[in-house]
Structure formats: C-alpha cells, structure tokens
Design a protein around this motif. Structure first.
Motif, PDB file in Angstrom:
ATOM      1  N   LEU A   1     118.694  52.497  75.312  1.00 41.34           N
ATOM      2  CA  LEU A   1     118.661  52.277  73.858  1.00 41.34           C
ATOM      3  C   LEU A   1     117.221  52.288  73.335  1.00 41.34           C
ATOM      4  CD1 LEU A   1     120.289  51.399  71.268  1.00 41.34           C
ATOM      5  CD2 LEU A   1     119.687  49.056  71.873  1.00 41.34           C
ATOM      6  N   ALA A   2     116.339  51.546  74.025  1.00 46.11           N
ATOM      7  CA  ALA A   2     114.937  51.464  73.586  1.00 46.11           C
ATOM      8  C   ALA A   2     114.272  52.832  73.638  1.00 46.11           C
ATOM      9  CB  ALA A   2     114.177  50.468  74.457  1.00 46.11           C
TER      10      ALA A   2
ATOM     11  N   LYS B   1     109.714  53.065  57.689  1.00 48.46           N
ATOM     12  CA  LYS B   1     110.967  53.309  58.411  1.00 48.46           C
ATOM     13  C   LYS B   1     110.676  53.554  59.899  1.00 48.46           C
ATOM     14  CE  LYS B   1     113.791  56.762  58.315  1.00 48.46           C
ATOM     15  NZ  LYS B   1     114.112  58.132  57.851  1.00 48.46           N
ATOM     16  N   PHE B   2     109.639  54.343  60.140  1.00 44.68           N
ATOM     17  CA  PHE B   2     109.231  54.637  61.514  1.00 44.68           C
ATOM     18  C   PHE B   2     108.903  53.348  62.255  1.00 44.68           C
ATOM     19  CE2 PHE B   2     105.819  55.518  64.588  1.00 44.68           C
ATOM     20  CZ  PHE B   2     106.396  56.520  65.334  1.00 44.68           C
ATOM     21  N   CYS B   3     108.125  52.494  61.588  1.00 48.63           N
ATOM     22  CA  CYS B   3     107.688  51.246  62.216  1.00 48.63           C
ATOM     23  C   CYS B   3     108.857  50.317  62.512  1.00 48.63           C
ATOM     24  CB  CYS B   3     106.691  50.527  61.317  1.00 48.63           C
ATOM     25  SG  CYS B   3     105.028  51.167  61.492  1.00 48.63           S
TER      26      CYS B   3
ATOM     27  N   GLU C   1     112.428  47.725  66.612  1.00 47.06           N
ATOM     28  CA  GLU C   1     113.707  47.509  67.299  1.00 47.06           C
ATOM     29  C   GLU C   1     113.618  47.946  68.761  1.00 47.06           C
ATOM     30  OE1 GLU C   1     116.416  49.723  64.855  1.00 47.06           O
ATOM     31  OE2 GLU C   1     115.976  48.467  63.109  1.00 47.06           O
ATOM     32  N   GLY C   2     112.954  49.064  68.978  1.00 43.28           N
ATOM     33  CA  GLY C   2     112.780  49.559  70.349  1.00 43.28           C
ATOM     34  C   GLY C   2     111.994  48.577  71.200  1.00 43.28           C
TER      35      GLY C   2
ATOM     36  N   ALA D   1     111.728  45.322  70.686  1.00 45.73           N
ATOM     37  CA  ALA D   1     112.558  44.125  70.903  1.00 45.73           C
ATOM     38  C   ALA D   1     113.533  44.371  72.053  1.00 45.73           C
ATOM     39  CB  ALA D   1     113.309  43.784  69.623  1.00 45.73           C
ATOM     40  N   SER D   2     114.150  45.540  72.043  1.00 44.73           N
ATOM     41  CA  SER D   2     115.084  45.904  73.118  1.00 44.73           C
ATOM     42  C   SER D   2     114.351  45.931  74.465  1.00 44.73           C
ATOM     43  CB  SER D   2     115.688  47.269  72.793  1.00 44.73           C
ATOM     44  OG  SER D   2     116.560  47.664  73.779  1.00 44.73           O
ATOM     45  N   SER D   3     113.134  46.487  74.468  1.00 43.38           N
ATOM     46  CA  SER D   3     112.347  46.555  75.700  1.00 43.38           C
ATOM     47  C   SER D   3     111.979  45.168  76.200  1.00 43.38           C
ATOM     48  CB  SER D   3     111.056  47.341  75.468  1.00 43.38           C
ATOM     49  OG  SER D   3     111.323  48.593  74.925  1.00 43.38           O
ATOM     50  N   LEU D   4     111.774  44.246  75.261  1.00 43.29           N
ATOM     51  CA  LEU D   4     111.409  42.879  75.650  1.00 43.29           C
ATOM     52  C   LEU D   4     112.567  42.216  76.409  1.00 43.29           C
ATOM     53  CD1 LEU D   4     109.277  40.643  75.466  1.00 43.29           C
ATOM     54  CD2 LEU D   4     110.365  39.868  73.368  1.00 43.29           C
ATOM     55  N   ILE D   5     113.795  42.439  75.939  1.00 45.73           N
ATOM     56  CA  ILE D   5     114.959  41.884  76.644  1.00 45.73           C
ATOM     57  C   ILE D   5     115.069  42.527  78.036  1.00 45.73           C
ATOM     58  CG2 ILE D   5     117.463  41.523  76.571  1.00 45.73           C
ATOM     59  CD1 ILE D   5     117.293  41.788  73.538  1.00 45.73           C
ATOM     60  N   VAL D   6     114.834  43.848  78.093  1.00 37.95           N
ATOM     61  CA  VAL D   6     114.830  44.537  79.390  1.00 37.95           C
ATOM     62  C   VAL D   6     113.820  43.877  80.313  1.00 37.95           C
ATOM     63  CG1 VAL D   6     114.191  46.694  80.545  1.00 37.95           C
ATOM     64  CG2 VAL D   6     115.611  46.757  78.501  1.00 37.95           C
ATOM     65  N   CYS D   7     112.627  43.618  79.784  1.00 37.06           N
ATOM     66  CA  CYS D   7     111.534  43.051  80.567  1.00 37.06           C
ATOM     67  C   CYS D   7     111.897  41.656  81.093  1.00 37.06           C
ATOM     68  CB  CYS D   7     110.295  43.001  79.698  1.00 37.06           C
ATOM     69  SG  CYS D   7     108.874  42.338  80.512  1.00 37.06           S
ATOM     70  N   ILE D   8     112.450  40.813  80.214  1.00 38.76           N
ATOM     71  CA  ILE D   8     112.818  39.454  80.626  1.00 38.76           C
ATOM     72  C   ILE D   8     113.906  39.510  81.707  1.00 38.76           C
ATOM     73  CG2 ILE D   8     113.869  37.288  79.833  1.00 38.76           C
ATOM     74  CD1 ILE D   8     112.488  37.835  77.107  1.00 38.76           C
ATOM     75  N   SER D   9     114.883  40.411  81.533  1.00 38.17           N
ATOM     76  CA  SER D   9     115.930  40.555  82.541  1.00 38.17           C
ATOM     77  C   SER D   9     115.337  40.982  83.884  1.00 38.17           C
ATOM     78  CB  SER D   9     116.950  41.606  82.096  1.00 38.17           C
ATOM     79  OG  SER D   9     117.427  41.316  80.812  1.00 38.17           O
ATOM     80  N   MET D  10     114.337  41.851  83.829  1.00 34.74           N
ATOM     81  CA  MET D  10     113.730  42.308  85.076  1.00 34.74           C
ATOM     82  C   MET D  10     112.953  41.185  85.752  1.00 34.74           C
ATOM     83  SD  MET D  10     112.767  46.321  84.566  1.00 34.74           S
ATOM     84  CE  MET D  10     111.489  46.090  83.355  1.00 34.74           C
ATOM     85  N   VAL D  11     112.346  40.313  84.951  1.00 36.86           N
ATOM     86  CA  VAL D  11     111.635  39.163  85.516  1.00 36.86           C
ATOM     87  C   VAL D  11     112.633  38.245  86.238  1.00 36.86           C
ATOM     88  CG1 VAL D  11     110.378  37.057  84.929  1.00 36.86           C
ATOM     89  CG2 VAL D  11     109.723  39.216  83.884  1.00 36.86           C
ATOM     90  N   VAL D  12     113.784  37.990  85.603  1.00 40.96           N
ATOM     91  CA  VAL D  12     114.811  37.149  86.231  1.00 40.96           C
ATOM     92  C   VAL D  12     115.309  37.795  87.520  1.00 40.96           C
ATOM     93  CG1 VAL D  12     117.116  36.182  85.939  1.00 40.96           C
ATOM     94  CG2 VAL D  12     115.508  36.130  84.029  1.00 40.96           C
ATOM     95  N   LEU D  13     115.558  39.108  87.455  1.00 42.29           N
ATOM     96  CA  LEU D  13     116.037  39.837  88.633  1.00 42.29           C
ATOM     97  C   LEU D  13     115.045  39.796  89.777  1.00 42.29           C
ATOM     98  CD1 LEU D  13     117.796  43.139  87.635  1.00 42.29           C
ATOM     99  CD2 LEU D  13     118.664  41.262  88.995  1.00 42.29           C
ATOM    100  N   SER D  14     113.762  39.860  89.450  1.00 41.31           N
ATOM    101  CA  SER D  14     112.759  39.845  90.520  1.00 41.31           C
ATOM    102  C   SER D  14     112.764  38.475  91.200  1.00 41.31           C
ATOM    103  CB  SER D  14     111.379  40.219  89.992  1.00 41.31           C
ATOM    104  OG  SER D  14     110.814  39.153  89.284  1.00 41.31           O
TER     105      SER D  14
END
Lengths: 204, 204
Positions: B47-48, B159-161, B166-167, B169-182
């Motif tokens: 998505l991001a 609009k671009f910004c 949003e991208g 924010a989505s990446s931040l959730i990905v990042c936090i999930s990866m920290v938990v997974l590690s």
C-alpha cells in the motif's frame, strides 16, 4: 528426547560441569565485550554531541551577519539530544556491568534482563532514526534540491558542515554499536527462556 | 544447582511433559501472531509503495508546467524501494511460517534461526532509517526552513504531499511491526542457547 533425559539421569554429574564452564567463559567474554562497547558508545556519543553542539559559523553577507547553529535544524538538535541520552544511559549500564563483573554473577533475573533488553532496543532504534534524519538533512544541505529550489547551504557554511559531518559519522558508530549491544541483551534475555525450565525452577 | 539435576534424574518422566506442552502452546501462538504480523507488513508495505510510487501532481506556473514525482526526492525513492523489499521478504517468510505451521514443527535449527533473526533485524533497522529519512524530508517540505531559505513546497503541491503523508504513515506501521517481529525472531533464536544444552545434543 526421553533418552537424553535418561542420559542425564544416569550421569547427572557430567552435565553441569560440561555446560556450566562453557557458559561461564561465554558470559565473561560477552560481559567484557559489553563493557568495551558501552565505553565506546559513551565516548563517541559525547564526542558527537560536543562536535555538533559547539559548532557555529558566522558569515557576513554584505552588511548582514548570519550565524549557522545546530539548533536551526531540528534533526541536528534531535541527534545531539539522542547522543546525550545514549551517553547517560551507557554510563549507568557501564556501572551495572562492572558491578556484575566484580561480583561474578550471571544474569538470571528476568525482570532486569527485560529492562536491559528494552532499554537497548529503544536506544538502538532511536539512534538509527536520529542518524537517518540528520544524514538526510545533511544531504539536502550538501547537495541541495534543485527541483524544489532548496539551495546548497554547505557552499556558504563549509566549515560548519564539515564539523556536522564528523558528528554524524561519530553518531553512526554509536548507532552500530548500540545495534550490536541490543543483540547481546536479546541473547542474555531470551536464553533464560531456553528448554530447561527445570533448572531455575524451584519446583525441581 | 546439582540438586535440580538430581531432581531431573530422579523423575525424568515429568520434565518433558511439563515444559514440552507449555512450549508448544507458546510456539503455536507465536507462530500465528508472526503470520498475522507478516501479512500486515506485506499488505501495508505494498500500500505504501503504491501510494507514494503512483503519486504525481502537475502544477502550472504561468505557462511552465511543473510535475512533482517521488523520484525527485531520494528519501521517498528509498522508502518505496524499502517497502518493496519488505513486501517481498514478508511474502517468503509467510510461506515458511505456513509450511512450519502445517508440519507442526518447532524451530530447532540454529542456522535457519540465525538467518531469520538476521533478516528481521536488517529489515527493522532499514525500515526505521527509511521512515526517519522520509519523515525528515516531509517535515522540510511541509514546514520549510526559513533560515536556509528552503520554501514550503507542500503549499504548492498539497495533494501530492497528503498522499506522501499517508504513505509514510503506512510505512511507519510496517516499521513498528518489523521491530516487534525482530523481537520474536530473537526469542526463537536465543532460547536455543538456553541452559539445557544436553537436551538437543546428540551426545546425551
């Protein structure tokens, strides 16, 4: 699986000696490496904070004096604060390490192991974020961004930029050391969750 | 210490049942949580990447057309690439997780555990660096930097910004999930180095 337990039952004397001495050697080496790494972190974090924190350059454009300072760029302020926290945190951890080295005790305390693990994780990810943000800012300052009409401010404040660069390099070493340390503390914590729960369990 | 081993020797039948079933429950829950987290990462990373990668805005200033695109900002390019890698890596890991869930096997293979641990660590730190750099760039674009005469480009490309935001924010959730997974993979690896080496050692 049951045969291995039977083996332990048949010759219970061998097992503690076999891995007990092994673990003690690894533990001692790990602890020494930990103290060294934490000292490196403490020293380089102070160095980075001082390098960036004391960095100023005054430029005269016609009759207007302009001063470059790290507080003008939020990423540098973040990096200095993070380095300060890293240095203070490492200081506390060094004292703990030395105390446990003198007492010769192995870490079998789960809450303490969790606290150290959590602290090291937070510091490693915080350090990584601070270095990345500062490096990104430095790249903009050095190379500019023509499409956005952001000019290369390092052309103007060359000496200031060089010192910031040294500070970021020092912070990067701090960050890598913290990543390695967070691996150490993960090892110290999660090996407590190894298979042999019986050993530390008062029931057995 | 020796009394606990003696305890194992006296009643060898109790120990494997006691912790064996306990470990299996934890293992199954961890594995299910791991699959869910990896699916979240895969979905949000795609998505991001799509949000940022497909984001463009054309602005006409007098007669000159100007186009905003993510490739103009290296930090956004880095974030898109990192999200792509995270999605592909998660895909592979999901297949591995499902395979091991079906087979019902517990991970006792040290080289594989090391590989998963290393991969997760690299992804977590890479993700953190990419998000931090992109967030820093976004802050410059949104707020500008008056002292350096860097203008707020988001005033022009609103609009671009927003879509980039949003991208990120989505990446931040990905990042936090990866920290938990590690953290999960650190647990899976280092508990293999628990005290009871005898159990998995073919010698016993």
């Amino acid at each position: 699986m049951s045969s291995s337990y039977l083996g332990v039952g048949v010759s219970p004397g061998n097992v503690p000696v076999y891995h007990g001495s092994n673990l003690k050697v690894i533990d001692r080496r790990l602890k020494v490496a930990e103290v060294i790494l934490r000292c490196v972190i403490c020293g380089l974090a102070v160095l980075a904070a001082v390098l960036i924190g004391t960095d100023t350059q005054v430029k005269e454009i016609f009759t207007i004096k302009k001063k470059a300072k790290f507080t003008q760029m939020k990423a540098l302020l973040f990096l200095v604060v993070t380095n300060g926290i890293a240095a203070a945190y490492s200081m506390v951890q060094i004292l703990r390490c030395i105390a446990s080295l003198i007492r010769g005790k192995v870490l079998f305390n789960k809450p303490l192991a969790w606290a150290i693990f959590s602290g090291d994780q937070v510091m490693a990810y915080l350090g990584m974020a601070a270095v990345a943000a500062a490096a990104q800012s430095a790249i903009f300052a050095k190379l500019g961004q023509t499409e956005l009409q952001w000019m290369k401010v390092c052309d103007m404040y060359g000496k200031f930029c060089n010192k910031v660069g040294e500070g970021i390099a020092s912070s990067l070493i701090v960050c890598i050391s913290m990543v390695v340390l967070s691996g150490f503390s993960a090892f110290s914590l999660f090996r407590l969750y190894g298979d042999n729960k019986g050993k530390n369990n008062p029931r057995w």
